[in-house]
Motif scaffolding. Structure first.
Motif, PDB file in Angstrom:
ATOM      1  N   PRO A  85     -12.432   1.434  -2.222  1.00  0.00           N
ATOM      2  CA  PRO A  85     -13.815   0.942  -2.372  1.00  0.00           C
ATOM      3  C   PRO A  85     -13.981   0.183  -3.689  1.00  0.00           C
ATOM      4  N   LEU A  86     -14.822  -0.860  -3.662  1.00  0.00           N
ATOM      5  CA  LEU A  86     -15.128  -1.672  -4.844  1.00  0.00           C
ATOM      6  C   LEU A  86     -16.632  -1.856  -4.934  1.00  0.00           C
ATOM      7  N   SER A  87     -17.083  -2.185  -6.142  1.00  0.00           N
ATOM      8  CA  SER A  87     -18.492  -2.519  -6.350  1.00  0.00           C
ATOM      9  C   SER A  87     -18.549  -3.849  -7.086  1.00  0.00           C
ATOM     10  N   ILE A  88     -19.125  -4.871  -6.423  1.00  0.00           N
ATOM     11  CA  ILE A  88     -19.213  -6.213  -6.994  1.00  0.00           C
ATOM     12  C   ILE A  88     -20.674  -6.486  -7.326  1.00  0.00           C
ATOM     13  N   ASN A  89     -21.030  -6.299  -8.586  1.00  0.00           N
ATOM     14  CA  ASN A  89     -22.417  -6.501  -9.020  1.00  0.00           C
ATOM     15  C   ASN A  89     -23.401  -5.711  -8.158  1.00  0.00           C
ATOM     16  N   GLY A  90     -23.055  -4.469  -7.885  1.00  0.00           N
ATOM     17  CA  GLY A  90     -23.940  -3.621  -7.097  1.00  0.00           C
ATOM     18  C   GLY A  90     -23.737  -3.731  -5.606  1.00  0.00           C
ATOM     19  N   HIS A  91     -22.949  -4.707  -5.164  1.00  0.00           N
ATOM     20  CA  HIS A  91     -22.673  -4.871  -3.736  1.00  0.00           C
ATOM     21  C   HIS A  91     -21.409  -4.092  -3.377  1.00  0.00           C
ATOM     22  N   LYS A  92     -21.475  -3.374  -2.271  1.00  0.00           N
ATOM     23  CA  LYS A  92     -20.324  -2.589  -1.845  1.00  0.00           C
ATOM     24  C   LYS A  92     -19.269  -3.492  -1.213  1.00  0.00           C
ATOM     25  N   ALA A  93     -17.989  -3.183  -1.500  1.00  0.00           N
ATOM     26  CA  ALA A  93     -16.858  -3.904  -0.914  1.00  0.00           C
ATOM     27  C   ALA A  93     -15.746  -2.906  -0.633  1.00  0.00           C
ATOM     28  N   LEU A  94     -14.792  -3.327   0.151  1.00  0.00           N
ATOM     29  CA  LEU A  94     -13.696  -2.448   0.550  1.00  0.00           C
ATOM     30  C   LEU A  94     -12.420  -3.274   0.671  1.00  0.00           C
ATOM     31  N   MET A  95     -11.345  -2.735   0.112  1.00  0.00           N
ATOM     32  CA  MET A  95     -10.039  -3.370   0.235  1.00  0.00           C
ATOM     33  C   MET A  95      -9.129  -2.447   1.035  1.00  0.00           C
ATOM     34  N   VAL A  96      -8.459  -3.009   2.050  1.00  0.00           N
ATOM     35  CA  VAL A  96      -7.612  -2.238   2.959  1.00  0.00           C
ATOM     36  C   VAL A  96      -6.199  -2.801   2.905  1.00  0.00           C
ATOM     37  N   PHE A  97      -5.221  -1.940   2.643  1.00  0.00           N
ATOM     38  CA  PHE A  97      -3.816  -2.366   2.645  1.00  0.00           C
ATOM     39  C   PHE A  97      -2.928  -1.148   2.880  1.00  0.00           C
ATOM     40  N   ILE A  98      -1.650  -1.404   3.101  1.00  0.00           N
ATOM     41  CA  ILE A  98      -0.666  -0.355   3.348  1.00  0.00           C
ATOM     42  C   ILE A  98       0.314  -0.324   2.193  1.00  0.00           C
ATOM     43  N   GLU A  99       0.487   0.836   1.618  1.00  0.00           N
ATOM     44  CA  GLU A  99       1.400   0.983   0.485  1.00  0.00           C
ATOM     45  C   GLU A  99       2.845   0.746   0.931  1.00  0.00           C
ATOM     46  N   GLY A 100       3.596   0.062   0.072  1.00  0.00           N
ATOM     47  CA  GLY A 100       5.019  -0.122   0.329  1.00  0.00           C
ATOM     48  C   GLY A 100       5.370  -1.442   0.963  1.00  0.00           C
ATOM     49  N   ILE A 101       4.416  -2.094   1.655  1.00  0.00           N
ATOM     50  CA  ILE A 101       4.735  -3.368   2.302  1.00  0.00           C
ATOM     51  C   ILE A 101       3.901  -4.515   1.736  1.00  0.00           C
ATOM     52  N   ILE A 102       3.191  -4.268   0.617  1.00  0.00           N
ATOM     53  CA  ILE A 102       2.454  -5.343  -0.050  1.00  0.00           C
ATOM     54  C   ILE A 102       2.956  -5.457  -1.480  1.00  0.00           C
ATOM     55  N   ASP A 103       2.683  -6.612  -2.078  1.00  0.00           N
ATOM     56  CA  ASP A 103       2.987  -6.830  -3.492  1.00  0.00           C
ATOM     57  C   ASP A 103       1.823  -6.259  -4.304  1.00  0.00           C
ATOM     58  N   THR A 104       1.970  -5.019  -4.738  1.00  0.00           N
ATOM     59  CA  THR A 104       0.872  -4.309  -5.399  1.00  0.00           C
ATOM     60  C   THR A 104       0.410  -5.021  -6.658  1.00  0.00           C
ATOM     61  N   SER A 105       1.336  -5.506  -7.459  1.00  0.00           N
ATOM     62  CA  SER A 105       0.959  -6.180  -8.707  1.00  0.00           C
ATOM     63  C   SER A 105       0.155  -7.441  -8.438  1.00  0.00           C
ATOM     64  N   SER A 106       0.525  -8.194  -7.398  1.00  0.00           N
ATOM     65  CA  SER A 106      -0.214  -9.410  -7.058  1.00  0.00           C
ATOM     66  C   SER A 106      -1.637  -9.087  -6.623  1.00  0.00           C
TER      67      SER A 106
END
Length: 528
Positions: free
Chosen positions: A60-81
């Motif tokens: 979950p993220l909060s962008i200036n009071g607006h709710k947001a969500l990031m969805v990904f799978i660990e191990g198959i994405i470039d986490t640092s990017s």
């Protein structure tokens, strides 16, 4: 009465058909479901879809009071990017009160490849493929950030196709790396790469590569049609596709070439062939192929042509030895002793005096033992396997001779046959020859030399009937095309191979100009 029964049966089937139709319609509706505008509803749907999937991260993220969500799978994405170019950018660079997908895409997110979608099934599909989804509350669409990564094997020299001279790089299990390796070899817009997905559950990415203007359009269309017809739960290796798209599935001969070398793929593409890469395996498929391609090594084109001619003739001679030598020994020693020189016949008879088995039985014992040792050497750890293969063959062979189980000549025959099979450059053809050796041994034991000739006739008839995506398997020897024999039994100099194979290319048959033969007289400047 019969008509009445038929009507009743049809009437009973109608509700079942309607039920199946409704279930199918519900599934299609579910698959085509649009994203909710409320983030909480989307979160509930994602939790339901990814239940008991501990590797899926819902951030979950909060962008200036607006709710947001990031969805990904660990191990198959470039986490640092993702952390640097997505999460950090969104949390630190956003200044406006209004949050829109378009602004996020064009001004904030710094990932190179970004796409939008408003479908839930497309979002889930992209996340499972290694992308990251960014959802914002009250937004009708979501952003798909392409930041695939994870632990990958580095590019290294292929172990199955070692070469003395030539590139040392081989394919990996990452399809993007593999297509890039070929693109580095062929820097042309004619090289086309079509991405497909096969497998209902695995959704394996595959890439079809061909040279536009070189490969025949009907060949490319046929390859794509055969891939489209595949309905299977999963494709884990290119061998799955090989069995599902070849012309003659009951034939023991390979009709599709596999390779780990990018230079081999590039060379075949330039001749008008088509290649298929499968994500998750370093082996690429090449089609169509002929029998003679399996006798050719990649480094034949890197050595001077004199060396390549010698090596190819050697391979052609040794494939007959690998196929027929044990059968010939069985036939001669059992039925045709008059063909053996007298001194050699006495030597063979003396060595076989104490052997309790006929020639066929001792040959089968040694051949099966040799194949078992070879298989054990492959399956064991590398260093142990080499020791087992070499020492096992020496110790068991010597012990068997001393124990009087087999004779010394059969040990020599089996050893020479094994060495001959190693000279075949392609493993799938080598193992085919090893397999066909046993039917020829049986024919020789039953019918002698006549059985070997009969087996050869059956084998040649089968080879003449085989096709690989419409191309005759023995082309250009049969049907004979004399102008294409420059790259079959021999390898002509590069300056003499001016044309591509007629069976493969469309109109662009010319490979190079006709005046490339080097000569001191062609130089414009004097060396004096």
């Amino acid at each position: 009465m019969r008509k009445l029964k038929i009507r009743k049966l049809l009437a009973n089937k109608e509700p079942l058909k309607q039920k199946l139709h409704l279930e199918q319609k519900k599934q299609e509706t579910k698959n085509s479901q649009r994203l909710y505008s409320n983030l909480e509803d989307n979160l509930c749907e994602l939790k339901d879809q990814f239940s008991n999937c501990s590797d899926v991260v819902l951030r979950p993220l909060s962008i200036n009071g607006h709710k947001a969500l990031m969805v990904f799978i660990e191990g198959i994405i470039d986490t640092s990017s993702i952390q640097l170019h997505a999460i950090h950018q969104v949390l630190s660079e956003w200044k406006n009160e209004e949050v829109t997908i378009e602004t996020l895409k064009e001004e904030i997110v710094a990932v190179s490849r970004v796409m939008e979608t408003d479908k839930m099934d497309e979002l889930i599909k992209q996340v499972l493929s290694g992308s990251t989804a960014l959802l914002v509350d009250q937004a009708e669409k979501t952003l798909i950030l392409d930041a695939k990564g994870g632990i990958r094997r580095a590019v290294s020299e292929p172990e199955t196709e070692t070469a003395i001279r030539g590139p040392r790089e081989g394919f990996t299990e990452n399809i993007c790396v593999n297509t890039a390796l070929v693109r580095q070899k062929i820097r042309s817009t004619r090289l086309k790469i079509l991405l497909k997905e096969v497998g209902k559950e695995t959704q394996t990415s595959i890439a079809v590569l061909y040279m536009e203007g070189f490969a025949k359009p009907e060949l490319v269309k046929e390859v794509l049609n055969r891939i489209e017809r595949i309905e299977i739960d999963g494709v884990l290796e290119s061998g799955y596709l090989e069995e599902l798209i070849e012309d003659s599935p009951w034939s023991v001969f390979p009709q599709i070439q596999n390779t780990e070398r990018p230079d081999t793929v590039a060379g075949n593409l330039l001749e008008g062939r088509v290649a298929i890469m499968v994500n998750g395996t370093p082996f690429c498929l090449i089609m169509p192929v002929t029998f003679w391609q399996f006798m050719q090594a990649t480094e034949d084109y890197y050595h001077r042509f004199h060396i390549a001619v010698f090596l190819r003739l050697l391979r052609v001679a040794f494939i007959f030895i690998a196929l027929l030598l044990p059968a010939f020994y069985i036939a001669v020693s059992t039925y045709h002793q008059e063909m053996i020189p007298t001194s050699l016949l006495f030597s063979i008879a003396a060595s076989r005096e104490a052997i309790p088995f006929p020639v066929f039985v001792e040959a089968m014992i040694m051949e099966i033992s040799f194949e078992a040792l070879r298989e054990a050497g492959i399956r064991l750890p590398k260093l142990v396997g080499q020791a087992v293969s070499i020492l096992g063959a020496l110790v068991i062979g010597q012990a068997a001779v001393e124990a009087g189980i087999v004779s010394a000549p059969i040990v020599i025959i089996v050893s020479v046959t094994g060495i001959a099979s190693f000279t075949i450059p392609r493993f799938n053809m080598s193992i085919t020859v090893r397999l066909l050796r046993f039917p020829f041994m049986i024919l020789a034991a039953v019918l002698g030399a006549f059985g070997i000739v009969l087996g050869l006739l059956i084998l040649l008839t089968h080879l003449c009937k085989l096709r690989s995506f419409g191309v005759p398997y023995l082309s250009p020897v049969t049907p004979l095309k004399a102008n294409e024999l420059k790259d079959i039994f021999i390898r002509a100099p590069w300056w003499a191979m001016r044309r591509r194979p007629n069976e493969l290319v469309t109109g662009n048959i010319r490979r190079q100009s006709s005046n490339l033969m080097p000569s001191p007289k062609k130089g414009s400047d004097s060396l004096d």
